[in-house]
Scaffold this motif. Structure first.
Motif, PDB file in Angstrom:
ATOM      1  N   GLN A 192      35.888 -20.394  28.112  1.00 49.97           N
ATOM      2  CA  GLN A 192      34.779 -20.489  29.044  1.00 49.97           C
ATOM      3  C   GLN A 192      34.435 -19.156  29.682  1.00 49.97           C
ATOM      4  OE1 GLN A 192      36.702 -23.640  30.822  1.00 49.97           O
ATOM      5  NE2 GLN A 192      35.410 -25.202  29.886  1.00 49.97           N
ATOM      6  N   SER A 193      34.943 -18.071  29.109  1.00 46.55           N
ATOM      7  CA  SER A 193      34.619 -16.765  29.669  1.00 46.55           C
ATOM      8  C   SER A 193      33.869 -15.950  28.621  1.00 46.55           C
ATOM      9  CB  SER A 193      35.906 -16.036  30.055  1.00 46.55           C
ATOM     10  OG  SER A 193      36.552 -15.626  28.877  1.00 46.55           O
ATOM     11  N   ARG A 194      33.679 -14.705  28.947  1.00 43.38           N
ATOM     12  CA  ARG A 194      33.001 -13.758  28.070  1.00 43.38           C
ATOM     13  C   ARG A 194      33.639 -13.719  26.683  1.00 43.38           C
ATOM     14  NH1 ARG A 194      34.536  -8.252  27.532  1.00 43.38           N
ATOM     15  NH2 ARG A 194      32.827  -6.823  27.088  1.00 43.38           N
ATOM     16  N   THR A 195      34.986 -13.773  26.635  1.00 46.74           N
ATOM     17  CA  THR A 195      35.667 -13.726  25.347  1.00 46.74           C
ATOM     18  C   THR A 195      35.272 -14.909  24.462  1.00 46.74           C
ATOM     19  OG1 THR A 195      37.535 -12.697  26.443  1.00 46.74           O
ATOM     20  CG2 THR A 195      37.926 -13.579  24.250  1.00 46.74           C
ATOM     21  N   ARG A 217      32.606 -16.774  24.607  1.00 42.68           N
ATOM     22  CA  ARG A 217      31.211 -16.669  24.157  1.00 42.68           C
ATOM     23  C   ARG A 217      31.100 -15.659  23.025  1.00 42.68           C
ATOM     24  NH1 ARG A 217      30.166 -16.989  29.609  1.00 42.68           N
ATOM     25  NH2 ARG A 217      30.153 -14.724  29.725  1.00 42.68           N
ATOM     26  N   ALA A 218      31.844 -14.552  23.149  1.00 44.12           N
ATOM     27  CA  ALA A 218      31.799 -13.545  22.100  1.00 44.12           C
ATOM     28  C   ALA A 218      32.285 -14.133  20.780  1.00 44.12           C
ATOM     29  CB  ALA A 218      32.639 -12.335  22.495  1.00 44.12           C
ATOM     30  N   PHE A 246      45.337 -21.450  29.393  1.00 50.91           N
ATOM     31  CA  PHE A 246      44.966 -20.062  29.108  1.00 50.91           C
ATOM     32  C   PHE A 246      43.804 -20.037  28.119  1.00 50.91           C
ATOM     33  CE2 PHE A 246      45.266 -15.887  27.200  1.00 50.91           C
ATOM     34  CZ  PHE A 246      45.663 -15.064  28.245  1.00 50.91           C
ATOM     35  N   ASN A 278      40.497 -21.331  29.546  1.00 49.40           N
ATOM     36  CA  ASN A 278      39.897 -20.286  30.374  1.00 49.40           C
ATOM     37  C   ASN A 278      39.203 -19.240  29.518  1.00 49.40           C
ATOM     38  OD1 ASN A 278      40.484 -21.203  32.919  1.00 49.40           O
ATOM     39  ND2 ASN A 278      42.472 -20.191  33.015  1.00 49.40           N
ATOM     40  N   LEU A 279      39.892 -18.850  28.451  1.00 49.13           N
ATOM     41  CA  LEU A 279      39.315 -17.858  27.542  1.00 49.13           C
ATOM     42  C   LEU A 279      37.975 -18.340  26.987  1.00 49.13           C
ATOM     43  CD1 LEU A 279      41.993 -16.480  25.074  1.00 49.13           C
ATOM     44  CD2 LEU A 279      40.681 -15.227  26.767  1.00 49.13           C
TER      45      LEU A 279
END
Lengths: 262, 319
Positions: free
Chosen positions: B182-185, B187-188, B176, B179-180
């Protein structure tokens, strides 16, 4: 919605900013026509960066309002303003130096393509699709600013000129209607300055309105449609590049009072 | 970044699955599977903490408290009120989420040392409550009688069963979180770490993202606390004290803050040091922890998982 704002994308209304005893801006007002490039010039300490920080929400003004597309934005937070379509670059480079060139631009897409915390953690198919969208959009931006082949390098490993272009690219990735550039040519050599100028012109051709703070007068005179001159926190002149070049009060602000010594 | 990790994840899964079978053939290491259960429980905390500290660039000394609140919620509600353990686990997560929200919303406005102080104060308050609420927590003597867990009809009553159960959860939390990241989250969060000003200019709601990841990491800590309570069936406040909060930091510093892999490596190593390898030093073990933290921060800023990178760089330079 105010009537006159239909062609003005941005309207700054009697803005004042006081820091303790220091007055950074007094009664500043101007309008920005959609699709144009307006430069804000003035000696150091004239209040240019303060004005930028107010427009982009990093400061809230002591008095006065900022209207964007007919909406009052002067009490909003930076991210809320970014979502509404105003993007900015920074005078001192503020790239994410823990990320690659591509990832920097991908962060720029943050406000346009969204996915929930839970969905991204679960790695749902829709998330993967959106990630692909973000990636291809970021690659398009890199192509536009001419950094395609450096997409996988760390942002802080780029030379200064390319870091400046990347700042502009990251700001563009959020698909803004107005982009505020803070000294995009500062510290650049002649070739790099030339590239930066054509980049800004290309941004305008895309239909994005540009607000520009810049000290390099060649750049300013070449690409701006209108120029606003600030001095001691006040607007002392506004007009086309030709008008500004011949304006006595501008010459006085920059060179001192020439007539007295003559 | 994501694609290459499939191999690593495969090796990791293979190692975890084969570990108890190998260990059971080596009598001298008979206790290692038991220790790996604790390592797994701590890994669940460090995975969340690594996201909060390593990726988002924040700091917390309060996660020992979230771990404790999870453990005590499960302990008190099962042993004193006879509520279903799974229900208690969920209640614990709910309580911790609310507390994390209430603590995080004001304190995450602080940065650096100030945030450390605020979360430290929170941790100490919770620790005092564990000690003083004799009626419920049993005070410094702790509380006994916490039942074990069952998964439907399957009673998790052996070390091996609990081992697979805990590491299954570690694996889920790990995937989980990966995945987080490597996503928009993700990067933010990294953007917030590098420059809050630029992050907010890109439309990132900085306070909200900080709070979400704080709550997420607190939830993982609470979950780990419940698993801990049901595994050893006895809890007392000393498992959730300030020293434990610092040990959590040493875990992620040793493994490598900027990588979720580091959270796993660090938690496993420190757990083994804590439960087995440092017994020889008795009360001097604190000095060992201090030395580890010191050496890692000076010589291995990217932790143990940063070593391959250092070697690669070194080889490149020699060539």
């Amino acid at each position: 919605m105010k009537e006159e704002l239909k062609e003005n994308i941005l309207e700054v209304e009697n803005l004042a900013m006081v820091f303790g005893g220091l007055t950074a801006l007094t009664d500043t007002k101007f309008q920005l026509k959609k699709g144009t490039i307006k430069a804000i010039i003035g000696p150091n300490g004239a209040g240019k960066t303060t004005l930028y920080n107010i427009i982009t929400g990093f400061l809230s003004p002591t008095r006065g309002n900022v209207w964007f597309k007919g909406q009052k934005i002067s009490n909003l937070k930076p991210h809320e303003i970014a979502i509404r379509g105003i993007s900015r670059s920074f005078q001192t480079i503020e790239l994410f130096d823990n990320m690659t060139v591509l990832e920097n631009v991908m962060v720029g897409c943050h406000s346009r393509i969204k996915m929930s915390f839970f969905a991204s953690g679960m790695g749902f198919g829709t998330v993967k699709k959106k990630e692909e969208q973000i990636r291809s959009r970021a690659l398009d931006v890199l192509k536009f600013i001419g950094l395609s082949d450096k997409y996988n390098e760390m942002a802080d490993s780029l030379p200064l000129g390319e870091q400046k272009y990347l700042e502009i690219g990251r700001a563009l990735a959020s698909d803004p209607e107005l982009i505020c550039l803070d000294e995009p040519a500062a510290g650049l050599n002649e070739t790099e300055t030339h590239i930066a100028s054509s980049l800004i012109k290309a941004i305008k051709e895309k239909g994005v309105t540009v607000l520009l703070v810049e000290h390099d007068m060649k750049v300013v005179m070449n690409i701006s449609d209108e120029i606003l001159v600030l001095n001691n926190g006040q607007v002392i002149a506004e007009g086309s590049p030709e008008e500004i070049q011949n304006n006595p009060s501008v010459i006085k602000a920059y060179l001192g009072d020439v007539t007295q010594h003559a | 970044m994501l694609k290459i990790q499939k191999l690593h994840i495969g090796i990791f899964a293979f190692f975890i699955i084969s570990f108890p079978f190998v260990i059971s053939r080596i009598p001298a290491l008979g206790n290692y599977t038991n220790i790996m259960v604790f390592a797994g429980i701590y890994t669940i905390i460090t995975i969340g903490l690594s996201l909060f500290i390593g990726y988002a660039g924040q700091i917390s000394l309060g996660h020992a408290a979230f771990f404790g609140i999870g453990a005590y919620t499960s302990g008190i509600l099962t042993a004193r009120f006879g509520i279903n353990p799974w229900m208690c686990l969920i209640i614990g997560i709910f309580i911790v989420s609310v507390i994390a929200f209430l603590v995080g919303a004001p304190s995450l406005k602080l940065k650096g040392h100030y945030l450390a102080m605020a979360t430290l104060a929170f941790g100490i308050i919770v620790y005092i409550i564990f000690n003083q609420e004799l009626e419920y927590t049993g005070g410094p003597d702790g509380m006994t009688g916490i039942p074990g867990l069952s998964l439907f009809a399957l009673k998790l009553n052996s070390v091996e069963k609990y081992y697979f159960f805990v590491w299954g959860i570690v694996f889920a939390a790990f995937l989980f979180t990966i995945n987080l990241i490597q996503s928009r989250t993700g990067r933010a969060l990294r953007a917030i770490h590098a420059s809050e000003a630029a992050a907010s200019a890109m439309g990132i709601n900085v306070p909200r993202f900080k709070l979400i990841v704080f709550i997420y990491s607190a939830i993982l800590a609470s979950l780990a606390g419940s698993l801990y309570a049901h595994y050893i069936n006895f809890i007392n406040p000393s498992s959730f004290d300030l020293f434990f909060a610092i040990k959590l930091l040493i875990m992620i510093a040793l493994g490598g803050m900027h990588s979720i892999w580091g959270a796993i490596v660090g938690a496993v190593l420190i757990t083994f040091l804590n439960y087995e390898w440092l017994h020889f030093f008795k009360e001097f073990e604190v000095i060992i922890y201090g030395a580890i933290l010191l050496l890692v921060t000076i010589f291995l800023p990217d932790g143990l998982v940063g070593i391959p990178g250092i070697i690669k760089k070194f080889v490149k330079r020699k060539l």
